[in-house]
Write an enzyme that holds these catalytic residues in place. Sequence first.
Site, short mmCIF file in Angstrom:
data_model
loop_
_atom_site.label_atom_id
_atom_site.label_comp_id
_atom_site.label_asym_id
_atom_site.label_seq_id
_atom_site.Cartn_x
_atom_site.Cartn_y
_atom_site.Cartn_z
N HIS A 255 35.33 48.17 30.81
CA HIS A 255 35.58 49.64 31.69
C HIS A 255 34.83 50.04 30.56
CE1 HIS A 255 38.08 53.79 32.34
NE2 HIS A 255 38.14 53.16 32.84
N GLU A 316 42.50 47.04 37.66
CA GLU A 316 42.64 46.70 39.13
C GLU A 316 43.17 45.41 38.78
OE1 GLU A 316 42.15 48.72 40.39
OE2 GLU A 316 39.65 49.35 40.86
N1 ACO Z 1 32.75 40.28 33.67
C1 ACO Z 1 31.79 40.28 32.63
N2 ACO Z 1 30.10 40.43 31.96
C2 ACO Z 1 30.88 42.21 31.86
C3 ACO Z 1 32.35 42.98 32.60
C4 ACO Z 1 33.23 41.39 32.79
N3 ACO Z 1 34.24 42.05 34.55
N4 ACO Z 1 31.92 43.62 32.10
C5 ACO Z 1 31.19 43.69 31.52
N5 ACO Z 1 30.30 42.76 31.45
C6 ACO Z 1 29.17 42.91 30.81
C7 ACO Z 1 27.77 43.36 31.78
O1 ACO Z 1 27.20 42.08 31.89
C8 ACO Z 1 26.71 43.33 30.45
O2 ACO Z 1 26.55 42.64 30.07
P1 ACO Z 1 25.00 42.79 29.15
O3 ACO Z 1 24.46 44.07 28.44
O4 ACO Z 1 24.47 41.80 28.35
O5 ACO Z 1 24.06 42.81 30.29
C9 ACO Z 1 27.86 44.68 29.59
O6 ACO Z 1 28.90 43.94 29.47
C10 ACO Z 1 27.93 45.61 30.10
O7 ACO Z 1 28.20 46.43 31.06
P2 ACO Z 1 28.03 48.01 32.01
O8 ACO Z 1 27.62 46.93 33.42
O9 ACO Z 1 26.92 48.49 31.19
O10 ACO Z 1 29.45 47.84 31.48
P3 ACO Z 1 29.71 49.69 32.16
O11 ACO Z 1 30.74 50.38 31.08
O12 ACO Z 1 28.57 50.40 33.35
O13 ACO Z 1 30.13 48.98 33.24
C11 ACO Z 1 32.45 48.09 34.46
C12 ACO Z 1 32.36 48.75 33.22
C13 ACO Z 1 31.51 48.48 36.26
C14 ACO Z 1 34.17 48.18 34.70
C15 ACO Z 1 31.77 46.91 35.04
O14 ACO Z 1 32.83 45.85 32.93
C16 ACO Z 1 32.60 45.79 35.63
O15 ACO Z 1 31.64 45.44 36.35
N6 ACO Z 1 33.72 45.10 35.53
C17 ACO Z 1 33.73 44.69 36.76
C18 ACO Z 1 34.14 45.56 38.31
C19 ACO Z 1 35.88 46.10 37.20
O16 ACO Z 1 36.88 45.43 37.15
N7 ACO Z 1 35.89 47.40 38.48
C20 ACO Z 1 36.52 48.11 38.20
C21 ACO Z 1 37.10 48.94 37.06
S1 ACO Z 1 38.52 49.80 36.55
C22 ACO Z 1 37.98 51.21 37.89
O17 ACO Z 1 37.05 52.14 37.78
C23 ACO Z 1 40.09 51.78 38.51
#
Ligand code: ACO
Length: 379
Positions: A255, A316
């Site tokens: 998140h 989620e």
């Molecule tokens: N699984 C694996 N790796 C992940 C995940 C995940 N669920 N979430 C983040 N990471 C990793 C990324 O690959 C990145 O790694 P890196 O720096 O080595 O490339 C690092 O963690 C940071 O990720 P960002 O995308 O920069 O983090 P951000 O804060 O922008 O993302 C997000 C938040 C979009 C929710 C992300 O965690 C994600 O994609 N999760 C999966 C989808 C999901 O569950 N979405 C619902 C969100 S809850 C809501 O909005 C209601």
Amino acid sequence: MTTPDVIPGLEGVIAAETGLSSVDGLKGELIIAGFPLAELAENATFEEAAYLLWHGKLPDGAQLETFHDELAQRRALPQITLQLLDAAAAQQTAPMDALRMVAATLDLDLDDDPDTQALSLLARLPTAVAAYHRLRQGRKPLSPREELSHAANYLYLLHGEAPTPAQVRALDTYLITVVDHGLNASTFTARTIVSTDSDLVSAITGAIGALKGPKHGGAPGPALDMVFEIGHPDHAEPTLRAKLERGERLMGFGHRVYKVRDPRADVLSRAAARLYESSGQQELIELYDLARHVEQTAVRLLEEFKPGRNLQTNVEFYTALLLHGLNLSSDLFSPTFAIGRLPGWIAHCLEQQRNGRLIRPDSVYTGRRDRRWQPLPER
Ligand code: ACO
């Protein structure tokens, strides 16, 4: 290359003051209009929570009855909405796309004041989601029932039978759990739209578009698919490890704001446990136990693959489990999220209209400056 002054994704930027909700990502705390989330979500009805966000206080008995009546009388869809849903169903348009299309038709009376538009949107969105669900299955939409609560009527419109009190409680808890959450992407979108003095219907249409993406409200379907794909506790570790080795994201984890477990996950996991137990169905109880195991394994592996990122369970993951227990197919998860978030979007729009300024950030130009016009034959 990132320009130093740019804050990608506006992370950490404070763009509004709000009295609606407070999100503390380090403490794992969510306050909704003064109430800890769990207290509100486990006790209130959805109508009480919507009234609280719109009026800043809980309704008394008479106010709640009036609010219920005002909504219940507006549940039927305009003819044009039904025609659009019909046309979309004929093409098997994805539900969130159909919802975005018809949201713009839920109140077409441009003379309506924002309060009337708000009531019409809130009352009609569940009718539209349920009508579309049935149309896509080749069935006729049902007529809303005024005597039922917002949550009960939605389940009735989907399934054609009045839900049990345990099902209504579970859905009320879910809808309130997602009712508001600071300046998330869809809420920011809605506020940006009304900040131009545009109208509420346009703002909600835009917000639905923002919610659709898997980085926001589009994740619960894939999260449940992942649990089903795993199928047995012994398969959790190899399946999740393989996904992470392929560079895939685990849906339902991570998140932007929460660096500890999302407090909404706790509320929803408790609600799902209560619902599954009340169903008495062994297969649901086993699914719940499997999901808990998948969650624990995922959090452990995320720490191994992304050390120090604090990737924890988000809202989620248990949304998927709870809505599955209410017999909602996964293509209904994101539209149901929109139904829950709608009072929050509207409250933010009303707040923006009262206090806000045109939202218009700046950008840094990184393109060329040395071009000169070339007539077509010379290019
Ligand atoms: N699984 C694996 N790796 C992940 C995940 C995940 N669920 N979430 C983040 N990471 C990793 C990324 O690959 C990145 O790694 P890196 O720096 O080595 O490339 C690092 O963690 C940071 O990720 P960002 O995308 O920069 O983090 P951000 O804060 O922008 O993302 C997000 C938040 C979009 C929710 C992300 O965690 C994600 O994609 N999760 C999966 C989808 C999901 O569950 N979405 C619902 C969100 S809850 C809501 O909005 C209601």
